[in-house]
Scaffold this active site. Structure first.
Site, short mmCIF file in Angstrom:
data_model
loop_
_atom_site.label_atom_id
_atom_site.label_comp_id
_atom_site.label_asym_id
_atom_site.label_seq_id
_atom_site.Cartn_x
_atom_site.Cartn_y
_atom_site.Cartn_z
CG ASP A 152 0.22 5.24 -3.49
OD1 ASP A 152 -0.83 4.60 -3.65
OD2 ASP A 152 0.27 6.35 -2.92
CD GLU A 164 -5.34 6.20 -0.66
OE1 GLU A 164 -6.34 6.46 0.01
OE2 GLU A 164 -4.22 6.03 -0.14
CD GLU A 165 -1.28 5.84 1.56
OE1 GLU A 165 -1.69 6.80 2.20
OE2 GLU A 165 -1.58 4.66 1.84
ZN ZN Z 1 -4.67 2.90 1.61
#
Ligand code: ZN
Length: 404
Positions: A78, A172-173
């Site tokens: 992502d 992850e973000e």
């Molecule tokens: Zn990253």
């Protein structure tokens, strides 16, 4: 396909994650890249490649030598919701002249080394930049491109190696990258996230993190009739905050200095709420900071009626160093490989958390390696092709060295 071609292919997929969404992955478009990666891995001969129900891509390069530890490499698919990741128009600069780069003539968007330290040592290098209207997505598609380029080289070489596990995660973000990661199925003895920053960095320190919620019960009385009776929760909140060390504030801290950060306050005379995050690399100082919150709350509860303040402190994540330093061999391994490919290794204390920190505490030691991507989460993001190529070389060397 070389690492740059791979990278340019992946940035063609819009994979922006969505913090407001309750689905997994948070945005379904991430699955389009996930499926494309599985296809590519299968074509390369990674036969067990698949995407699971949570949108995580897994794959295995089988060992060609027995008795070797299993290493994992992880990157995220992502891109940050801070800036659009749609219709990215990457541009290659063949030899950066060290000056100001015009990203977008029409919109007058430029970046130069005066503003961005990360450009200072890039003169003469090949860079990939944006057109100033989107982010680039080097965070972390550079990591994916580097891992799969390493995989291709390893599979085509006759160099003996152990089992290599690959994983690409969504979200992850938005802080959910490790939520559904199946460490047991992954089956690695240790792993590296390949995500961000200088290619010479191997990072294994991050913050210890907690949140603190401060609930204040006031006593609202008509102000004309309030003498000796009113307790204004808002004023108590200000008093509480004034009891905390003033310089433990993000605006005054850097490096290894910890902080508490007031992220939200709201309320009225009767009731108020303050939200904080607490961060420190050092476990002892981190506990001390939490104690300062407790002491401040105790003081308020002695001065005002008992129960005026209710303090709830919750740990969020911890510094992976506390676990990694028990066995530094996975750091030494990287540093030696770096020297062999002509990189002088550095380590930085990450002023944040990483998915690798979560995985480390869940049982999979997982430091982070740099990718050669810079200025993340915005239009000034760029990648250094020379460093991306170096990263591939490094990953190959790490794999080779484990089998020695
Ligand atoms: Zn990253």
């Amino acid at each position: 396909m070389n690492v740059t071609e791979r990278f340019l292919k992946y940035v063609g997929y819009d994979t922006e994650s969505d913090p407001a969404s309750t689905t997994t992955p948070s945005s379904l478009k991430q699955l389009t890249l996930a499926k494309a990666l599985v296809e590519e891995m299968k074509e390369m001969g990674i036969q067990d490649a698949y995407v699971d129900t949570y949108g995580i891509v897994y794959g295995t390069i089988p060992a060609t030598k027995q008795g070797v530890k299993t290493v994992g490499f992880i990157a995220h698919m992502d891109t940050s919701p801070d800036m659009s990741g749609k219709d990215i128009k990457p541009r290659i600069i063949d030899e950066y002249d060290g000056g100001v780069i015009v990203l977008n003539e029409e919109k007058d968007i430029k970046m130069g080394p005066d503003e961005f330290d990360s450009l200072k040592d890039k003169k003469g290098k090949r860079l990939i930049v944006t057109d100033g209207t989107t982010l680039l997505g080097a965070d972390d598609k550079a990591g994916i491109a580097e891992i799969l380029s390493m995989a291709e080289i390893i599979m085509q070489s006759d160099c003996p190696h152990g089992t290599i596990k690959l994983a690409f995660t969504p979200d992850e973000e938005v802080g959910r990258g490790a939520d559904h990661f199946n460490i047991e199925a992954f089956g690695a003895d240790f792993a590296y996230t390949v995500d961000g920053g200088e290619v010479d960095s191997v990072d294994y320190e991050n913050f210890n993190a907690a949140s603190a919620e401060v609930e204040i019960q006031g006593r609202s009385i008509h102000p004309g009739d309030a003498k000796g009776k009113m307790i204004n929760a808002l004023l108590v909140g200000m008093e509480f905050h004034s009891l905390l060390p003033v310089f433990d504030n993000p605006a005054y801290t850097e490096g290894y200095e910890g902080f508490h950060h007031l992220t939200d306050m709201h309320g009225e005379c009767e009731h108020a709420q303050l939200s904080y995050i607490i961060r420190n690399h050092d476990e002892v100082l981190f506990e001390k900071q939490k104690q300062q919150f407790k002491d401040a709350a105790d003081y308020i509860n002695k001065k005002y009626p008992e129960g005026t303040i209710t303090l709830t402190i919750k740990d969020s994540y911890a510094n992976m160093r506390q676990i990694i330093e028990k066995d530094m061999s996975i750091i030494t391994l990287v540093k030696e490989a770096m020297k062999q490919v002509g990189i002088e290794p550095t380590s930085h204390a990450i002023r944040g958390g990483t998915d690798g920190a979560r995985l480390t505490y869940d049982g999979l030691p997982c430091p982070n390696l740099g990718t050669g991507g810079y200025n993340y989460h915005g239009k000034y993001e760029f990648a250094c092709i020379d460093e991306m190529e170096k990263s591939v070389e490094l990953l190959v060397k790490i794999v080779e060295n484990i089998a020695k």
